[in-house]
Design an enzyme around this catalytic site. Structure first.
Site, short mmCIF file in Angstrom:
data_model
loop_
_atom_site.label_atom_id
_atom_site.label_comp_id
_atom_site.label_asym_id
_atom_site.label_seq_id
_atom_site.Cartn_x
_atom_site.Cartn_y
_atom_site.Cartn_z
N GLU A 150 22.54 22.77 -22.63
CA GLU A 150 22.08 23.32 -21.35
C GLU A 150 23.08 23.02 -20.22
OE1 GLU A 150 18.09 22.00 -20.30
OE2 GLU A 150 17.60 23.96 -19.50
N LYS A 198 13.35 32.92 -18.17
CA LYS A 198 12.05 32.65 -17.55
C LYS A 198 11.63 33.83 -16.68
CE LYS A 198 12.17 27.59 -17.17
NZ LYS A 198 12.33 26.49 -16.23
N HIS A 247 23.14 18.41 -48.35
CA HIS A 247 22.80 19.35 -49.42
C HIS A 247 22.62 20.77 -48.90
CE1 HIS A 247 22.19 16.01 -52.30
NE2 HIS A 247 21.92 15.37 -51.18
#
Ligand code: PA5
Length: 418
Positions: A274, A409, A295
């Site tokens: 961010e 937003k 893995h």
């Protein structure tokens, strides 16, 4: 210090002169952070004034919660819950309540399952929101107040709800109208830099952990950053990752062989993602927990595109011993482990991975803590926050805003008819 850093293998990819120059630049940026006037009100976390942290109130309420709560719900998202979660999920808490998380999802399934688990329990909640407009914590606070309102009377509810917000916000008014304890989210501290404000401190204390030790770790790292210009982990790490970025290393994977560092690495991803991902620039931060992820993503780390930096977060003291006792009758083919402890096996796997990835052409960095403790978290959080600020400034972006997040937003609020 409880934290050490090994940059030697990453520095091997860089020239001596450029390294010297980059360190000097990073040190200058760091000095300036401490010296400059905080006009934009974003540097309140650098030299936290512990006298305004409401430590007395925090400890008293936390004690009450530890005495009475079965469940303590942290309601917050992003910078408002990640630091506390990183510490709480990593440390043993012999006398703490069960900690649950809301305000960080919009999934009805998760909300319903969490409420189901709270049923019949003694519940306390801490709602944390800097501007109290964020959808997840705000909407969950509504749901939780309704849920608590049908189980507790007004006074009892007031005792069980703690809110952390900025002065002058609607959240503060709600606290005053209803008698909830109000803790301050300092204005000059952004969410992802709030680990040492009541945002991080209160949940950590309520969960049964030692905030004095945590703050002592922060103070030690702060002293180091202030007094040891070029030679502190934050500046050295910031300088090296910037140089590597300039060479095309634009993905950084934080890895740990300690699963209990899982939420800490999530905090780190948020901090750097961010803060740095702006203007089509920035190192992409990712995290993996080994040996499990060896893995899967381990293949890419060893042999994929060579644009990867790998930052190990290691710990010297394993925190537990589990020996492999000989058992020849089993014939399972694992006798070569007889008499070894998983502490040695885990360390051997870590060293082997470090060596293999170095051979594969990955610049590897290591942060190592003496042990997983409140104190070492205090140090780690502080060093990484300074490193992130330094790194962002070196990259020429503003590490303290998040316009991109605001963009999504805006479009979500429009879709929801706000
Ligand atoms: O780091 C940040 O600023 C963000 O991640 C915020 O912490 C997050 O968006 C939550 O914001 P608020 O506390 O205002 O709800």
């Amino acid at each position: 210090m409880g934290i050490s850093i090994d940059l030697s293998k990453a520095e091997g990819y860089l020239g001596k002169d450029e390294l010297k120059e980059a360190k000097a630049k990073a040190a200058a940026v760091c000095r300036l952070l401490y010296e400059r006037e905080d006009k934009d009100k974003v540097l309140g976390w650098l030299a936290e004034d512990t006298s305004v942290l409401q430590l007395g109130q925090i400890k008293a309420k936390a004690e009450e919660i530890r005495r009475e709560a079965d469940v303590f719900v942290i309601v917050g998202v992003g910078g408002s819950n990640q630091a506390a979660r990183g510490v709480i999920e990593a440390l043993p808490r012999p006398d703490g309540p069960k900690v649950m998380y809301l305000g960080n999802t919009l999934s009805p399934y998760t909300i319903r399952e969490t409420l189901k688990e709270m049923e019949g329990k003694s519940v306390f909640i801490n709602v944390i929101a800097k501007n109290f407009e964020t959808l997840e914590p705000g909407s969950h606070f509504r749901v939780l107040r309704q849920w608590m309102g049908s189980r507790y009377d007004k006074e009892e509810m007031a005792r069980r709800i703690i809110v952390t917000g900025t002065k002058g916000s609607r959240l503060e008014e709600i606290a005053a109208e209803n008698g909830y304890l109000f803790l301050q989210f300092p204005v000059p501290v952004g969410g992802r830099y709030s680990a040492f404000t009541p945002v991080g401190l209160f949940p950590i204390a309520a969960a049964g952990l030692d905030v004095d030790e945590y703050l002592a770790g922060m103070a030690a790292a702060q002293k180091d950053c202030r007094e040891h210009g070029e030679d502190n982990p934050a500046v050295r790490y910031g300088a090296v990752r910037q140089l590597l970025y300039g060479r095309g290393y634009d993905i950084e994977m934080m890895v740990s062989f300690e699963p209990r560092y899982g939420f800490f690495t999530k905090w780190w991803v948020q901090l750097f993602g961010e803060s740095e991902g702006k203007e089509k620039r920035g190192i992409f931060p990712a995290a993996s927990i080994y040996s499990e992820d060896l893995h899967s993503i381990g293949q890419y780390m060893q042999d994929g595109r060579r644009n990867l930096i790998e930052t190990f977060v290691s710990v010297k003291e394993p925190g537990a011993l589990v020996a492999v006792d000989p058992c020849p009758a089993y014939g399972d083919g694992f006798d070569y482990l007889d008499g070894m402890d998983f502490a040695d096996i885990n360390r051997a796997a870590e060293e082997a991975t470090w060596e293999a990835h170095l051979r594969g052409g990955v610049p590897c960095i290591r942060f190592e803590a003496d042990r997983v403790s409140e104190r070492s978290f205090g140090e780690l959080y502080y060093y990484f926050m300074v490193a992130c600020a330094v790194s962002g400034e070196l990259m020429g972006i503003n590490p303290f805003d998040q316009e991109g997040v605001e963009e999504y937003k805006r479009s979500m609020f429009a879709a929801l008819g706000k």
